[in-house]
Design an enzyme around this catalytic site. Structure first.
Site, mmCIF file in Angstrom:
data_model
loop_
_atom_site.group_PDB
_atom_site.id
_atom_site.type_symbol
_atom_site.label_atom_id
_atom_site.label_comp_id
_atom_site.label_asym_id
_atom_site.label_seq_id
_atom_site.Cartn_x
_atom_site.Cartn_y
_atom_site.Cartn_z
ATOM 1 N N HIS A 37 0.745 -1.082 0.042
ATOM 2 C CA HIS A 37 -0.017 0.116 0.025
ATOM 3 C C HIS A 37 0.744 1.210 -0.042
ATOM 4 O O HIS A 37 0.567 2.166 -0.763
ATOM 5 C CB HIS A 37 -0.903 0.103 1.262
ATOM 6 C CG HIS A 37 -1.846 -0.753 1.456
ATOM 7 N ND1 HIS A 37 -2.096 -1.692 2.215
ATOM 8 C CD2 HIS A 37 -3.004 -1.104 0.714
ATOM 9 C CE1 HIS A 37 -3.215 -2.513 2.274
ATOM 10 N NE2 HIS A 37 -3.608 -2.069 1.194
ATOM 11 N N GLY A 147 -3.830 -1.372 -6.843
ATOM 12 C CA GLY A 147 -2.561 -2.342 -7.418
ATOM 13 C C GLY A 147 -3.066 -3.332 -8.238
ATOM 14 O O GLY A 147 -3.995 -3.679 -8.183
ATOM 15 N N ASP A 150 -4.639 -7.123 -7.380
ATOM 16 C CA ASP A 150 -6.351 -7.089 -7.629
ATOM 17 C C ASP A 150 -6.536 -7.104 -8.956
ATOM 18 O O ASP A 150 -7.163 -6.032 -9.125
ATOM 19 C CB ASP A 150 -7.157 -6.388 -6.513
ATOM 20 C CG ASP A 150 -6.630 -6.874 -5.051
ATOM 21 O OD1 ASP A 150 -7.252 -7.891 -4.768
ATOM 22 O OD2 ASP A 150 -6.137 -6.094 -4.225
ATOM 23 N N GLN A 153 -10.056 -6.668 -10.044
ATOM 24 C CA GLN A 153 -10.844 -5.509 -9.648
ATOM 25 C C GLN A 153 -10.354 -4.218 -10.361
ATOM 26 O O GLN A 153 -11.090 -3.142 -10.561
ATOM 27 C CB GLN A 153 -10.228 -5.311 -7.954
ATOM 28 C CG GLN A 153 -10.446 -4.056 -7.547
ATOM 29 C CD GLN A 153 -10.173 -3.864 -5.760
ATOM 30 O OE1 GLN A 153 -10.891 -4.454 -5.249
ATOM 31 N NE2 GLN A 153 -9.046 -3.194 -5.626
ATOM 32 N N MET A 184 2.502 -9.231 -1.512
ATOM 33 C CA MET A 184 1.984 -8.512 -0.302
ATOM 34 C C MET A 184 0.376 -8.241 -0.414
ATOM 35 O O MET A 184 -0.129 -7.738 -1.191
ATOM 36 C CB MET A 184 2.639 -6.989 -0.137
ATOM 37 C CG MET A 184 4.104 -7.243 0.212
ATOM 38 S SD MET A 184 4.727 -5.784 0.778
ATOM 39 C CE MET A 184 6.683 -6.152 0.764
ATOM 40 N N SER A 186 -2.935 -7.727 2.803
ATOM 41 C CA SER A 186 -3.267 -7.600 4.258
ATOM 42 C C SER A 186 -3.477 -8.782 4.666
ATOM 43 O O SER A 186 -3.266 -9.089 5.937
ATOM 44 C CB SER A 186 -4.324 -6.753 4.561
ATOM 45 O OG SER A 186 -4.189 -5.407 3.845
ATOM 46 N N ARG A 187 -4.058 -9.875 3.918
ATOM 47 C CA ARG A 187 -4.300 -11.029 4.685
ATOM 48 C C ARG A 187 -3.214 -12.048 4.704
ATOM 49 O O ARG A 187 -3.300 -12.990 5.332
ATOM 50 C CB ARG A 187 -5.445 -11.955 3.467
ATOM 51 C CG ARG A 187 -6.839 -11.219 3.372
ATOM 52 C CD ARG A 187 -7.829 -11.995 2.617
ATOM 53 N NE ARG A 187 -9.230 -11.608 2.778
ATOM 54 C CZ ARG A 187 -9.757 -10.904 1.869
ATOM 55 N NH1 ARG A 187 -8.989 -10.413 0.694
ATOM 56 N NH2 ARG A 187 -10.883 -10.243 2.181
HETATM 57 O O1 PAF Z 1 -8.660 -3.212 -2.841
HETATM 58 C C1 PAF Z 1 -9.342 -3.013 -1.644
HETATM 59 O O2 PAF Z 1 -8.714 -2.798 -0.845
HETATM 60 C C2 PAF Z 1 -10.681 -2.737 -1.848
HETATM 61 O O3 PAF Z 1 -11.261 -3.602 -2.777
HETATM 62 C C3 PAF Z 1 -11.140 -1.136 -2.225
HETATM 63 C C4 PAF Z 1 -10.796 -0.971 -3.583
HETATM 64 C C5 PAF Z 1 -10.416 -0.341 -1.276
HETATM 65 C C6 PAF Z 1 -12.758 -1.142 -2.143
HETATM 66 O O4 PAF Z 1 -13.168 -1.345 -0.708
#
Ligand code: PAF
Length: 279
Positions: A37, A147, A150, A153, A184, A186-187
């Site tokens: 991040h 990032g 994902d 996403q 990397m 968070s999980r």
């Molecule tokens: O990637 C993430 O952390 C989440 O999916 C996001 C983009 C903040 C939406 O909640």
């Protein structure tokens, strides 16, 4: 650093910044910030006058049996890290303000939400697209940084921005890996040291596919076979998917080509990890 916990204040802060002729970059997060991040946020900080980071764990993108309740939360630590980097504002709205009474309006990116993670997490990308659109409307950024870990996403958001004519430039940031190759996330906090070691085989399997592709192998099954052996050897038996897809539409490919994406999701003792590599 401004700490903004309500929607009206965030909107008027952004209105003022825009009226002064300054550019806003935005990084939406769910907190539990890690080096990945922070690199992405530094990138956002460099490309604009003002950098806003949001921290909001979005219930709409978690399935009923997923980890919403145990998702790592440490707002004070996150605030400290963001202060060190020098972001201009943190937006951390309350759940009841983002999803008020009888919330019932959602955005869906119909095709791109279906493959890969979409097959296993029904409703996930609907939740992501909806919260990201809401955050864009509140933060009013010129640029938003996401990032590439994902990857689906990222494609969903790019398509939403294009289809709905949003005035936001989407900027992608390469996956940040630990020295072991582990992407990397968070999980990763859920993993103990043994599980972390096992988890490295996920990126090793992807690197192996890329190496084979670079030697001229393009057949999907040939490419995936040795990756499966690496994963099986490491006892990663819960592979949700390992696929080669077109890098834009995420459609499965039998013959891989340059720019295609190899994407994986695997579970390690309950922890769901995803990773990908471009060919
Ligand atoms: O990637 C993430 O952390 C989440 O999916 C996001 C983009 C903040 C939406 O909640």
């Amino acid at each position: 650093m401004k700490l903004i916990d309500n929607i009206a204040d965030m909107k008027s802060y952004s209105d003022r910044i825009r009226a002064e002729g300054n550019k806003i970059s935005f990084v939406p997060t769910m907190g539990a910030l890690h080096t990945g991040h922070l690199k992405l946020i530094k990138n956002a900080n460099n490309i604009s006058d003002i950098c806003v980071v949001s921290i909001f764990i979005n219930p709409a993108q978690f399935g009923p049996t997923e980890d919403f309740n145990k998702y790592p939360r440490d707002l004070d630590k996150d605030k400290g890290l963001l202060k060190e980097i020098g972001v201009d504002a943190i937006f951390f709205p309350k759940l009841e303000d983002m999803y008020g009474d009888h919330f019932q309006t959602y955005v869906e990116v119909e095709e791109l939400q279906k493959p890969l993670c979409g097959k296993l997490r029904p409703g996930h990308f609907k939740g992501v697209a909806t919260i990201v659109l809401k955050l864009f409307n509140i933060v009013k950024p010129h640029y938003a940084v996401f990032g590439e870990k994902d990857y689906q996403q990222l494609q969903v958001i790019k398509k939403m921005v294009c289809d709905l004519n949003l005035d936001v430039d989407i900027i992608s940031h390469p996956i940040v890996r630990e020295q072991s190759g582990l992407a990397m996330s968070s999980r990763n906090d859920y993993l103990d040291s043994g599980q972390r070691e096992k988890a490295c085989s996920i990126s090793q399997a992807l690197f192996n596919i890329k190496q084979q592709f670079d030697t001229g192998i393009t057949d999907r099954n040939n490419l995936l076979d040795s990756a499966y052996s690496i994963l099986n050897k490491a006892n990663i038996d819960e592979i949700e998917y390992l696929e080669i897809v077109d890098g834009k539409n995420l459609i499965e490919k039998k013959l891989a080509g340059p720019g295609d994406l190899v994407a994986i999701a695997a579970r390690l003792d309950g922890t769901r990890l995803i990773d990908n590599i471009r060919l």
